[in-house]
Motif scaffolding. Structure first.
Motif, mmCIF file in Angstrom:
data_model
loop_
_atom_site.group_PDB
_atom_site.id
_atom_site.type_symbol
_atom_site.label_atom_id
_atom_site.label_comp_id
_atom_site.label_asym_id
_atom_site.label_seq_id
_atom_site.Cartn_x
_atom_site.Cartn_y
_atom_site.Cartn_z
ATOM 1 N N ALA A 1 -1.579 -2.615 4.128
ATOM 2 C CA ALA A 1 -0.613 -3.609 4.596
ATOM 3 C C ALA A 1 0.742 -3.284 3.980
ATOM 4 C CB ALA A 1 -1.063 -5.017 4.209
ATOM 5 N N VAL A 2 1.712 -2.946 4.831
ATOM 6 C CA VAL A 2 2.987 -2.434 4.338
ATOM 7 C C VAL A 2 4.167 -3.003 5.123
ATOM 8 C CG1 VAL A 2 2.027 -0.256 3.498
ATOM 9 C CG2 VAL A 2 2.776 -0.425 5.862
ATOM 10 N N ARG A 3 5.316 -2.997 4.473
ATOM 11 C CA ARG A 3 6.537 -3.450 5.122
ATOM 12 C C ARG A 3 7.029 -2.432 6.145
ATOM 13 N NH1 ARG A 3 11.227 -5.506 1.209
ATOM 14 N NH2 ARG A 3 9.574 -7.038 0.842
ATOM 15 N N ASN A 4 6.835 -1.150 5.839
ATOM 16 C CA ASN A 4 7.291 -0.081 6.727
ATOM 17 C C ASN A 4 6.124 0.862 7.033
ATOM 18 O OD1 ASN A 4 8.483 2.030 8.067
ATOM 19 N ND2 ASN A 4 10.102 2.383 6.561
ATOM 20 N N ALA B 1 -2.620 6.594 7.918
ATOM 21 C CA ALA B 1 -3.112 6.343 9.278
ATOM 22 C C ALA B 1 -3.806 7.582 9.825
ATOM 23 C CB ALA B 1 -1.962 5.928 10.181
ATOM 24 N N ALA B 2 -3.258 8.746 9.520
ATOM 25 C CA ALA B 2 -3.850 9.997 10.001
ATOM 26 C C ALA B 2 -5.230 10.239 9.400
ATOM 27 C CB ALA B 2 -2.927 11.163 9.661
ATOM 28 N N ARG B 3 -5.511 9.585 8.280
ATOM 29 C CA ARG B 3 -6.825 9.730 7.632
ATOM 30 C C ARG B 3 -7.809 8.653 8.078
ATOM 31 N NH1 ARG B 3 -5.279 10.190 1.375
ATOM 32 N NH2 ARG B 3 -7.525 10.517 1.145
ATOM 33 N N GLY B 4 -7.389 7.812 9.033
ATOM 34 C CA GLY B 4 -8.281 6.800 9.589
ATOM 35 C C GLY B 4 -8.161 5.427 8.982
ATOM 36 N N ILE B 5 -7.252 5.259 8.043
ATOM 37 C CA ILE B 5 -7.034 3.942 7.436
ATOM 38 C C ILE B 5 -6.230 3.070 8.396
ATOM 39 C CG2 ILE B 5 -5.812 2.773 5.540
ATOM 40 C CD1 ILE B 5 -6.565 5.269 3.837
ATOM 41 N N GLN B 6 -6.615 1.803 8.491
ATOM 42 C CA GLN B 6 -5.873 0.881 9.338
ATOM 43 C C GLN B 6 -4.532 0.565 8.671
ATOM 44 O OE1 GLN B 6 -8.007 -2.504 11.116
ATOM 45 N NE2 GLN B 6 -9.843 -1.803 10.019
ATOM 46 N N ALA C 1 0.801 -1.228 0.000
ATOM 47 C CA ALA C 1 0.000 0.000 0.000
ATOM 48 C C ALA C 1 0.832 1.276 0.000
ATOM 49 C CB ALA C 1 -0.946 -0.002 1.195
ATOM 50 N N SER C 2 2.118 1.180 0.289
ATOM 51 C CA SER C 2 2.956 2.378 0.264
ATOM 52 C C SER C 2 3.483 2.683 -1.133
ATOM 53 C CB SER C 2 4.140 2.231 1.229
ATOM 54 O OG SER C 2 4.952 1.130 0.852
ATOM 55 N N GLY C 3 3.281 1.755 -2.069
ATOM 56 C CA GLY C 3 3.746 1.952 -3.442
ATOM 57 C C GLY C 3 2.814 2.844 -4.232
ATOM 58 N N LYS D 1 6.037 4.732 6.455
ATOM 59 C CA LYS D 1 5.883 5.332 5.129
ATOM 60 C C LYS D 1 4.441 5.727 4.823
ATOM 61 C CE LYS D 1 9.868 3.333 2.711
ATOM 62 N NZ LYS D 1 10.299 2.543 1.525
ATOM 63 N N VAL D 2 3.512 5.222 5.615
ATOM 64 C CA VAL D 2 2.103 5.527 5.351
ATOM 65 C C VAL D 2 1.455 6.185 6.572
ATOM 66 C CG1 VAL D 2 1.739 3.823 3.541
ATOM 67 C CG2 VAL D 2 1.484 3.156 5.930
ATOM 68 N N ALA D 3 2.239 6.941 7.304
ATOM 69 C CA ALA D 3 1.693 7.653 8.461
ATOM 70 C C ALA D 3 0.575 8.597 8.025
ATOM 71 C CB ALA D 3 2.800 8.425 9.166
ATOM 72 N N ASP D 4 0.673 9.124 6.823
ATOM 73 C CA ASP D 4 -0.368 10.018 6.313
ATOM 74 C C ASP D 4 -1.692 9.289 6.133
ATOM 75 O OD1 ASP D 4 1.130 8.660 4.185
ATOM 76 O OD2 ASP D 4 -0.164 9.752 2.799
#
Length: 283
Positions: A31-34, A42-47, A7-9, A37-40
């Motif tokens: 679902a990501v390895r790191n 998470a901030a939008r409410g995505i698990q 999901a970070s790609g 990289k997707v803190a943004d």
């Protein structure tokens, strides 16, 4: 709940954006390895959940409670089959109701060397017994747009595709297709051959760049070895230079062409045109 791997790609992020138009954020799992990289997201409410293809133990927790899963093919060419196997096994153990996989256009008959790992993955999915839908993605137009600066600098588009026609589409088009499949029911057992509505040769690509830029740009067709050498000289890593050169040769054999228009039918609109992509790249 829908899980998007990788999901970070670039593709994964676009799929999530498309899903957000129809689903609440908390029903989407990145679902990501790191996870950093997707803190943004998470901030939008995505698990956000840790999911490392090389650490199968992380996959069970990442897929827990999910109904549907999009397996975006791994980026490490040559290591994809064991990585994909781990995802498929974890998906089966988690009771996933639908597995969607991003394969390659006409993977079963493709002349591209790139198809081999996709063929093996499709076999693994079939053998698993999981309800699955295969998204056989064609070429991303962005693969060629990345070469526009060099084409303008030197006045030439290099390749080994001959007069092979390429029915590419924008990455966002393929993301929209993946989201559409994940949002629909009764997709298990289907195989989509996804490609752009219109096709072009690399000569026509050079002509379009020249037309929009106002600079002289021509296409120069090279033997595969010479094209790979040119890519290496431009600074590309060996694996990528090999992949692009082999894929161009595959394109010369019809490997990147399809006129079935399944992509535009699935997304409910025309796919992004070459002219639109060139315009965006030049801007």
């Amino acid at each position: 709940m829908v899980v998007i791997t990788g999901a970070s790609g670039q593709l994964g992020r676009l799929v999530i954006e498309a899903l957000l138009e129809k689903l609440p954020a908390d029903e989407i799992v990145a679902a990501v390895r790191n996870p950093d990289k997707v803190a943004d997201l998470a901030a939008r409410g995505i698990q956000v959940r840790l999911a490392d293809y090389d650490q199968p133990a992380t996959l069970a927790a990442a897929f827990n409670g999910a109904d549907k899963l999009l397996l975006i093919s791994a980026s490490e060419v040559g290591r994809r089959v064991p990585q994909h196997r781990a995802v498929i096994e974890a998906a089966k153990a988690a009771g996933i109701r639908l597995l969607a996989y991003t394969s390659l256009l006409h993977a079963d008959t493709s002349p591209l060397q790139l198809a081999v790992e996709h063929q093996e993955t499709e076999k693994l999915i079939q053998a698993s017994g999981l309800p699955a839908v295969i998204l056989r993605n064609g070429w991303y137009t962005e693969n060629y747009m990345a070469g526009i600066p060099a084409a303008l600098q030197y006045g030439v588009v290099l390749g080994s595709a001959g007069q092979g026609r390429i029915a590419s589409a924008a990455r966002a088009d393929y993301a929209a297709a993946a989201a559409a499949v994940l949002l629909q029911e009764n997709q298990a057992g289907l195989i989509y051959e996804l490609a752009g509505e219109a096709s072009y040769t690399l000569s026509e690509l050079a002509d379009e760049i020249a037309r929009q830029s106002g600079q002289a740009v021509v296409y120069q067709d090279l033997p595969e070895s010479e094209f790979k050498a040119a890519l290496l000289e431009a600074g590309l890593p060996d694996f990528l230079a090999t992949l692009l050169a082999e894929s161009d040769v595959g394109a010369s054999k019809g490997g990147l062409f399809d006129d079935g228009r399944q992509l535009s039918a699935l997304i409910g609109r025309p796919s992004t045109t070459l002219a639109q992509s060139v315009r965006l790249a030049l801007s």
